[in-house]
Motif scaffolding. Structure first.
Motif, PDB file in Angstrom:
ATOM      1  N   PRO A  58      50.093  45.489  81.934  1.00 54.91           N
ATOM      2  CA  PRO A  58      50.766  46.441  82.546  1.00 54.91           C
ATOM      3  C   PRO A  58      51.784  46.611  81.355  1.00 54.91           C
ATOM      4  CG  PRO A  58      50.711  45.214  84.505  1.00 54.91           C
ATOM      5  CD  PRO A  58      50.150  43.902  83.062  1.00 54.91           C
ATOM      6  N   ALA A  59      52.574  45.957  79.843  1.00 52.75           N
ATOM      7  CA  ALA A  59      52.977  45.399  79.332  1.00 52.75           C
ATOM      8  C   ALA A  59      52.680  46.569  77.887  1.00 52.75           C
ATOM      9  CB  ALA A  59      53.815  44.352  79.044  1.00 52.75           C
ATOM     10  N   ASP A 109      49.692  48.764  78.701  1.00 53.73           N
ATOM     11  CA  ASP A 109      50.153  50.984  78.755  1.00 53.73           C
ATOM     12  C   ASP A 109      51.925  51.426  78.487  1.00 53.73           C
ATOM     13  OD1 ASP A 109      47.891  50.936  79.798  1.00 53.73           O
ATOM     14  OD2 ASP A 109      47.622  50.103  82.050  1.00 53.73           O
ATOM     15  N   ALA A 110      52.676  50.536  79.309  1.00 47.88           N
ATOM     16  CA  ALA A 110      53.610  50.563  79.228  1.00 47.88           C
ATOM     17  C   ALA A 110      54.720  51.156  77.967  1.00 47.88           C
ATOM     18  CB  ALA A 110      55.075  49.555  80.212  1.00 47.88           C
ATOM     19  N   ALA A 159      52.709  54.142  77.169  1.00 48.95           N
ATOM     20  CA  ALA A 159      52.905  55.141  77.143  1.00 48.95           C
ATOM     21  C   ALA A 159      55.109  55.803  76.576  1.00 48.95           C
ATOM     22  CB  ALA A 159      53.784  55.313  78.892  1.00 48.95           C
ATOM     23  N   ALA A 160      55.467  54.881  76.356  1.00 47.57           N
ATOM     24  CA  ALA A 160      57.047  54.705  75.472  1.00 47.57           C
ATOM     25  C   ALA A 160      57.198  54.993  74.398  1.00 47.57           C
ATOM     26  CB  ALA A 160      57.897  53.725  75.780  1.00 47.57           C
ATOM     27  N   ARG A 179      54.490  43.546  86.172  1.00 48.51           N
ATOM     28  CA  ARG A 179      55.517  44.916  86.493  1.00 48.51           C
ATOM     29  C   ARG A 179      57.228  45.286  86.080  1.00 48.51           C
ATOM     30  NH1 ARG A 179      52.173  45.051  91.535  1.00 48.51           N
ATOM     31  NH2 ARG A 179      53.913  44.984  92.889  1.00 48.51           N
ATOM     32  N   ALA A 212      56.702  44.261  82.285  1.00 52.30           N
ATOM     33  CA  ALA A 212      56.384  45.470  81.948  1.00 52.30           C
ATOM     34  C   ALA A 212      57.238  46.750  81.634  1.00 52.30           C
ATOM     35  CB  ALA A 212      54.995  46.546  82.241  1.00 52.30           C
ATOM     36  N   ASP A 213      58.078  46.573  82.534  1.00 48.18           N
ATOM     37  CA  ASP A 213      59.976  47.981  82.598  1.00 48.18           C
ATOM     38  C   ASP A 213      60.547  46.878  81.495  1.00 48.18           C
ATOM     39  OD1 ASP A 213      58.117  49.304  84.568  1.00 48.18           O
ATOM     40  OD2 ASP A 213      59.058  48.096  85.981  1.00 48.18           O
ATOM     41  N   VAL A 234      60.338  47.322  77.848  1.00 50.89           N
ATOM     42  CA  VAL A 234      60.179  48.834  77.358  1.00 50.89           C
ATOM     43  C   VAL A 234      62.106  48.938  77.672  1.00 50.89           C
ATOM     44  CG1 VAL A 234      60.402  50.932  78.032  1.00 50.89           C
ATOM     45  CG2 VAL A 234      58.143  49.727  78.285  1.00 50.89           C
TER      46      VAL A 234
END
Length: 313
Positions: free
Chosen positions: A16-17, A19-20, A23-24, A172, A175-176, A179
């Protein structure tokens, strides 16, 4: 401007990280992951989850066996990264690697540091009956998970949550959090951090398969924590013999605390309440060898267990 990053990770927890971060809008110069390993019935080499995801995203991947050689360290430094993000990579980073990125290397760790430094923080927190954990972004240094903490997100641990469920929640959250930390680093050119307390240090040793056998002589709450802490992997187990059948090894994946008492391992009712050293547990999800996980109700349709039977003997 977006940061130029190296990402270093291997298992599902790290995906997930990746992807995050992409995406950032950050530029991932390269992904480092453990080499492909033999897996499956054919034992064909299979890339790690992070490796596979990086390739799907079109990111370059490196899979060195170690980072000890001068050649590998020089190749890492030549990337010219602003920072490295490290999440469950599985290799120790030499000092030369830690020092190469402009801002250093940042690790996302799944515990409330300094509690549960090391390899298996999620399993160990649940097995110990902890009611709270965290994900933390830590500035890496040479010691094992000893670096100062730059960001924290606390996460409660419910009384029946399994390692599998908590793993996904923390992945999750991690990952948040990374970011958010990278955004602060990008904006301010620094990421202030606070040294870990000297008190409260514990170590989360890698789970040994020998730990997976269930000891029903222990109090029910300890047995329950042991089972959920090892669910779904490697899976806590006990031996059981169906009426008129042969002994089998059963993985126990979910339980709850139950009322009742008796000889440890004694089946107390027709719904799989099992006596422990103190109190009892109820089996909710069971897996027989070579079969899928199933509810206790479905399990009992094909595995007759009468009251008074002693399991785990």
């Amino acid at each position: 401007m977006p940061l130029n990053l190296v990402f270093m990770g291997t298992p599902d927890f790290s995906v997930p990280a990746v992807d995050a971060i992409v995406a950032a809008g950050h530029r991932v110069l390269c992904v480092y992951s453990q080499p492909p390993r033999p897996a499956g019935r054919g034992m064909a080499e299979r890339p790690s989850p992070v490796h596979a995801r990086a390739e799907a995203l079109g990111l370059p991947v490196r899979t060195p066996l170690s980072l000890k050689s001068e050649e590998d360290q020089a190749a890492f430094a030549a990337l010219g990264a602003d920072a490295a993000v490290v999440i469950a990579y599985g290799l120790i980073l030499p000092r030369a690697v830690l020092a190469a990125p402009r801002f250093g290397c940042f690790n996302v760790h799944a515990s409330k540091l300094p509690r549960w430094r090391g390899a298996a923080p999620i399993h160990r927190a649940i097995m110990a009956g902890d009611t709270e954990t965290a994900v933390m972004v830590m500035q890496m240094e040479a010691g094992l998970d000893t670096g100062p903490v730059a960001a924290t997100r606390l996460v409660p641990i419910g009384p029946d949550v399994t390692t599998g469920a908590l793993h996904d929640t923390l992945a999750r959250a991690g990952a948040d959090l990374i970011v958010e930390a990278l955004a602060a680093l990008e904006k301010n050119g620094a990421l202030p951090s606070v040294a870990q307390p000297l008190d409260g240090v514990t170590y989360a040793a890698k789970i040994d398969k020998a730990e997976a056998r269930i000891d029903l002589s222990k109090p029910a709450h300890e047995v329950h924590n042991h089972i959920r802490g090892l669910s779904p992997f490697p899976g806590a187990w006990l031996d059981a013999t169906p009426s008129g059948g042969k002994p089998e090894r059963l993985k126990i994946l979910r339980t709850e605390l139950a009322k009742g008492s008796g000889t440890p391992g004694e089946v107390l009712d027709d719904a799989l309440a099992i006596a422990c050293g103190e109190g009892a547990i109820r089996l909710l999800e069971v897996q027989r060898a070579g079969k899928r996980a199933m509810t206790a109700e479905d399990f009992l349709r094909g595995f007759a267990v009468s009251r008074g039977t002693i399991l785990g003997a």
